[in-house]
Design an enzyme around this catalytic site. Structure first.
Site, mmCIF file in Angstrom:
data_model
loop_
_atom_site.group_PDB
_atom_site.id
_atom_site.type_symbol
_atom_site.label_atom_id
_atom_site.label_comp_id
_atom_site.label_asym_id
_atom_site.label_seq_id
_atom_site.Cartn_x
_atom_site.Cartn_y
_atom_site.Cartn_z
ATOM 1 N N GLU A 1 -11.496 -0.378 -3.011
ATOM 2 C CA GLU A 1 -10.664 0.180 -1.928
ATOM 3 C C GLU A 1 -9.497 0.953 -2.549
ATOM 4 O OE1 GLU A 1 -9.367 -3.271 0.302
ATOM 5 O OE2 GLU A 1 -8.118 -3.999 -1.338
ATOM 6 N N ASP B 1 0.823 -1.220 0.000
ATOM 7 C CA ASP B 1 0.000 0.000 0.000
ATOM 8 C C ASP B 1 0.860 1.274 0.000
ATOM 9 O OD1 ASP B 1 -1.999 -1.925 0.494
ATOM 10 O OD2 ASP B 1 -1.951 -1.561 2.649
HETATM 11 O O1 FUB Z 1 -3.023 -3.709 3.466
HETATM 12 C C1 FUB Z 1 -4.292 -4.044 3.962
HETATM 13 C C2 FUB Z 1 -5.330 -3.780 2.952
HETATM 14 O O2 FUB Z 1 -5.063 -4.556 1.780
HETATM 15 C C3 FUB Z 1 -5.389 -2.370 2.439
HETATM 16 O O3 FUB Z 1 -5.961 -1.488 3.339
HETATM 17 C C4 FUB Z 1 -6.124 -2.594 1.192
HETATM 18 O O4 FUB Z 1 -6.142 -1.513 0.313
HETATM 19 C C5 FUB Z 1 -5.399 -3.801 0.635
HETATM 20 O O5 FUB Z 1 -4.211 -3.435 -0.015
#
Ligand code: FUB
Length: 323
Positions: free
Chosen positions: A224, A16
């Site tokens: 997301e 991320d």
């Molecule tokens: O790293 C945990 C979660 O996985 C993140 O918040 C999401 O975007 C995905 O990458």
């Protein structure tokens, strides 16, 4: 010439990556993956991260990232439960605000803020989460007029389906299906001190070329990993499509949208998640992202990468790997 992504920090698992340029230096703020032994499930419990490091990158075309040290860990967060996921940092009036997401002690995700005098910390963590914050994956964007906006949200394990479009908590979480409208990500302007939302978060409309909201069964709908950047006066909102594994983007005329869907930036990578940031550094544009290739496909052990990206004359972004 097609550009090829390269790994930034082979020594450890980082995911991320939120890239920002502060004082002429390129920094990346990733999540810090590790093998916690928690079994994989649909809630994402296996993403059990517990601290953050900050990295500096002197040469994004060829070089590796330099670890500038530990910023803080869950033990330092007064309201901590578990799962320190994505974060991002913004500068305002000479201070640096790191916005992060994690679960509280009742397993509900919120956003928190930590403040520093330098992009490398030390960061002082606010005692409570941002009032009215929920879900995951904050991106903090400073517009040319100095106003700061926080984009956030993530469905499934990210809990966005527990809230209606006005942020009201729903007794029964609803995940839209088929041709129902997809769940929208959220945006809120931050207060001048960047510690709270200045208003209730608003839903972000991602529209197709006919002005219709993308539907739940559209493989390019939001899941997301919100990111905002500005190019030639336009606002580029980019995101992950989660279970269809793309990085996509949409373009609008102001920070709140609506944004019109424009295309895919990155095809699916090795591993379930894909998550990114886009930043300009020394006159070139870069996509930071991650994949799980070095860990042999273990989706909770991801490695950060970077690749230069280019725009077409009409302002669309060339998909990574395409001429
Ligand atoms: O790293 C945990 C979660 O996985 C993140 O918040 C999401 O975007 C995905 O990458």
């Amino acid at each position: 010439m097609s550009k090829t992504p390269h790994y930034l920090f082979p020594a450890d698992y980082m995911a991320d990556p939120s890239a920002n340029v502060f004082n002429g230096k390129l920094y990346v703020y990733p999540s810090h993956d590790w093998e916690s032994g928690i079994e994989e499930n649909d809630n994402g419990d296996h993403f059990n991260m517990k601290d953050y490091h900050v990295f500096r990158i002197d040469d994004p075309d060829n070089g590796e990232a330099v670890d500038c040290g530990l910023l803080f860990s869950t033990d330092d967060i007064p309201w901590a439960g578990r799962q320190l996921w994505d974060n991002d940092v913004v500068e305002k009036n000479g201070k640096y605000y790191l916005i992060f997401c994690m679960k509280d002690q009742t397993d509900v995700f919120h956003l928190g803020v930590a403040v520093a005098d330098s992009p490398e910390g030390p960061f002082a963590i606010q005692p409570d989460p941002i009032r009215g914050s929920y879900s995951i994956d904050p991106c903090v964007f400073k517009d040319d007029d100095g106003e700061v906006y926080c984009y956030f949200g993530g469905i499934w394990g990210g809990q966005l389906q527990r809230y209606d479009r006005n942020g009201k908590h729903l007794e029964n979480a609803h995940l839209p299906e088929g041709n129902e409208k997809a769940l929208p990500p959220r945006v809120a302007k931050m207060t001048d001190d960047v510690l709270q939302f200045a208003h209730e978060p608003k839903p972000i409309m991602i529209l197709d070329e006919n002005g219709e909201e993308l539907s739940a069964d559209n493989p390019h709908r939001f899941f997301e990993a919100s990111w905002m950047h500005k190019y030639n006066g336009k606002y580029y909102y980019s995101y992950s499509t989660g279970d269809s594994h793309y990085l996509c983007y949409a373009v609008g005329d102001n920070p709140y949208g609506p944004f019109t869907y424009k295309g895919v930036i990155l095809d699916p990578v090795v591993g379930w998640t894909t998550h990114h940031s886009i930043v300009e550094y020394k006159g070139k544009w870069y996509l930071f992202h991650h994949d799980s290739q070095p860990s042999g496909g273990r989706t909770w052990l991801r490695s950060m990468k970077v690749v230069e990206i280019e725009y077409n004359e009409d302002g669309t972004i060339k998909k990574v790997g395409e001429e």
